[in-house]
Design a protein around this motif. Structure first.
Motif, PDB file in Angstrom:
ATOM      1  N   GLY A   1      -2.965   0.166   8.768  1.00  0.00           N
ATOM      2  CA  GLY A   1      -3.391   1.608   8.960  1.00  0.00           C
ATOM      3  C   GLY A   1      -2.470   1.961  10.386  1.00  0.00           C
ATOM      4  N   HIS A   2      -2.653   1.254  11.618  1.00  0.00           N
ATOM      5  CA  HIS A   2      -1.674   1.443  12.623  1.00  0.00           C
ATOM      6  C   HIS A   2      -0.226   1.439  12.356  1.00  0.00           C
ATOM      7  CE1 HIS A   2      -5.506   0.972  15.273  1.00  0.00           C
ATOM      8  NE2 HIS A   2      -4.771   1.565  16.090  1.00  0.00           N
TER       9      HIS A   2
ATOM     10  N   TYR B   1       0.934  -1.244  -0.131  1.00  0.00           N
ATOM     11  CA  TYR B   1       0.025   0.145  -0.056  1.00  0.00           C
ATOM     12  C   TYR B   1       0.987   1.255   0.142  1.00  0.00           C
ATOM     13  CZ  TYR B   1      -3.507  -3.257   1.878  1.00  0.00           C
ATOM     14  OH  TYR B   1      -4.448  -4.219   2.010  1.00  0.00           O
TER      15      TYR B   1
ATOM     16  N   LEU C   1       0.863   5.424   0.740  1.00  0.00           N
ATOM     17  CA  LEU C   1      -0.065   6.385   1.340  1.00  0.00           C
ATOM     18  C   LEU C   1      -0.212   7.588   0.711  1.00  0.00           C
ATOM     19  CD1 LEU C   1      -1.218   7.071   4.089  1.00  0.00           C
ATOM     20  CD2 LEU C   1       1.021   8.114   4.905  1.00  0.00           C
TER      21      LEU C   1
ATOM     22  N   ILE D   1      -7.325   1.977   2.861  1.00  0.00           N
ATOM     23  CA  ILE D   1      -7.541   1.769   4.343  1.00  0.00           C
ATOM     24  C   ILE D   1      -7.016   3.305   5.015  1.00  0.00           C
ATOM     25  CG2 ILE D   1      -6.498   0.698   6.437  1.00  0.00           C
ATOM     26  CD1 ILE D   1      -5.625  -1.705   4.465  1.00  0.00           C
ATOM     27  N   PRO D   2      -8.123   3.584   5.603  1.00  0.00           N
ATOM     28  CA  PRO D   2      -7.907   4.929   6.383  1.00  0.00           C
ATOM     29  C   PRO D   2      -6.374   4.798   7.396  1.00  0.00           C
ATOM     30  CG  PRO D   2     -10.184   4.643   6.770  1.00  0.00           C
ATOM     31  CD  PRO D   2      -9.485   3.168   6.008  1.00  0.00           C
ATOM     32  N   LEU D   3      -5.838   5.823   7.333  1.00  0.00           N
ATOM     33  CA  LEU D   3      -4.731   6.079   8.296  1.00  0.00           C
ATOM     34  C   LEU D   3      -4.932   5.788   9.802  1.00  0.00           C
ATOM     35  CD1 LEU D   3      -1.345   6.487   8.133  1.00  0.00           C
ATOM     36  CD2 LEU D   3      -2.041   8.921   8.502  1.00  0.00           C
TER      37      LEU D   3
ATOM     38  N   LYS E   1      -6.589   2.887  10.913  1.00  0.00           N
ATOM     39  CA  LYS E   1      -7.367   2.069  10.929  1.00  0.00           C
ATOM     40  C   LYS E   1      -6.685   0.540  10.595  1.00  0.00           C
ATOM     41  CE  LYS E   1     -10.619   4.993  11.910  1.00  0.00           C
ATOM     42  NZ  LYS E   1     -11.254   4.753  13.495  1.00  0.00           N
TER      43      LYS E   1
ATOM     44  N   LYS F   1      -5.009  11.034   3.648  1.00  0.00           N
ATOM     45  CA  LYS F   1      -4.741   9.995   4.737  1.00  0.00           C
ATOM     46  C   LYS F   1      -5.311   8.835   4.725  1.00  0.00           C
ATOM     47  CE  LYS F   1      -4.609  13.837   8.310  1.00  0.00           C
ATOM     48  NZ  LYS F   1      -5.120  14.487   9.403  1.00  0.00           N
ATOM     49  N   LEU F   2      -4.983   7.954   3.183  1.00  0.00           N
ATOM     50  CA  LEU F   2      -5.427   6.758   2.770  1.00  0.00           C
ATOM     51  C   LEU F   2      -4.411   6.037   2.345  1.00  0.00           C
ATOM     52  CD1 LEU F   2      -8.967   7.554   0.818  1.00  0.00           C
ATOM     53  CD2 LEU F   2      -8.730   6.149   3.029  1.00  0.00           C
ATOM     54  N   LEU F   3      -4.418   5.033   2.736  1.00  0.00           N
ATOM     55  CA  LEU F   3      -3.452   3.702   2.300  1.00  0.00           C
ATOM     56  C   LEU F   3      -4.187   3.110   0.879  1.00  0.00           C
ATOM     57  CD1 LEU F   3      -2.263   2.402   5.529  1.00  0.00           C
ATOM     58  CD2 LEU F   3      -0.611   3.417   3.987  1.00  0.00           C
TER      59      LEU F   3
END
Length: 311
Positions: free
Chosen positions: A109-110, A70, A72, A101-103, A105, A77-79
């Protein structure tokens, strides 16, 4: 690990001396794997080709079930999923509906938010886990870092719980470094080689000249590449660029020199021409005659007769 190892020298343009020094003698396989990954990237000039190559090699070289990269999008703020091999790919280098995937989440994301790699031995016990197709058992995620800035992640899931080890993590962190450095190489439009070509070429020449691998009639480009732990395409280009000839020509020149020596040596007086060709590494009489005439201008028989007359 011996610092004159050609694999170490071959990677000294990719990794720092400190990085390579952290790989001890019990982890020789790490250097071999990194050599393959690095040389596989030699002809990649587009970012997407780099990402696909890395994910594909994670499957073939590390025996993972899947691998996803992924990148960024910092503004959103999305992967965004850019490359995937294994259970999540469809057999071609194309993602029709990329996962986002939202940053912050999920596990991916973590890791992107923290910049810290993670191994999850049992994803069913981790509330952050996001199920996307089928239930998996374990997951490993490492960030792609430029300095302290996260630009993406490499993620792999496995059906078995507790599958991933610290060795997986260590290797994937180095592969992440390799990925970032190749991407930077492309962005900066660098024309020089990504790896230390001379180190690999010298080892290839050593195998030919000292180990006499040309004597093996079944020798192939792929078998030599495997022995050197580098990609087949890279070895082919390496020989073309540094010796100005193809792999078959390079090997056959040595075979012809071997045959010339045998043809005039008293120990081989009773050998037929065909037998000397086989002794020199050729797999047929016709191949021997063709190569010999190409490089000497005369046939093996003429060469033997000529030197009989001289002696």
């Amino acid at each position: 690990m011996e610092k004159t190892d050609y694999r170490i020298l071959g990677l000294n343009k990719v990794f720092s001396e400190k990085d390579l020094a952290n790989i001890d003698d019990s982890q020789v396989y790490v250097i071999s794997i990194l050599s393959y990954f690095a040389t596989s990237l030699f002809d990649k000039t587009k970012k997407e080709d780099v990402l696909w190559d890395i994910t594909e090699n994670c499957i073939s070289q590390l025996n993972l079930e899947d691998c996803v990269i992924y990148l960024l999008d910092r503004d959103k703020k999305l992967l965004i999923q850019k490359a995937a091999y294994g259970n999540k790919d469809r057999g071609e280098r194309k993602i029709l509906n990329p996962i986002t995937i939202p940053l912050g989440k999920g596990i991916v994301g973590h890791v992107a938010a923290s910049g810290k790699p993670e191994i999850i031995s049992d994803v069913t016990q981790d509330p952050r886990y996001i199920l996307d197709d089928v239930q998996r058992g374990a997951e490993v995620t490492v960030p792609l870092l430029i300095g302290n800035e996260v630009i993406g992640v490499i993620d792999s899931e496995h059906s078995k719980k507790a599958f991933f080890t610290l060795n997986h993590l260590f290797l994937l962190e180095l592969i992440a470094q390799l990925t970032v450095k190749k991407l930077a190489h492309i962005i900066q439009n660098k024309k020089d080689s990504f790896t230390n070509d001379n180190a690999y070429y010298k080892q290839f020449c050593y195998l030919v000249e000292k180990e006499k691998i040309y004597m093996d009639e079944n020798l192939s480009l792929s078998s030599v590449a495997e022995q050197l732990n580098i990609s087949t395409n890279y070895l082919s280009q390496l020989i073309n660029n540094l010796s100005s000839c193809s792999f078959p020509d390079f090997i056959n020149r040595y075979r012809v020199e071997e045959a010339k020596s045998c043809l005039i040596h008293p120990d081989f007086t009773n050998y037929t021409i065909a037998a000397i060709g086989l002794e020199s590494g050729f797999n047929s009489k016709s191949a021997f005659y063709s190569a010999f005439k190409k490089y000497t201008g005369i046939t093996p028989t003429e060469y033997r007769e000529k030197h009989k007359n001289i002696s």
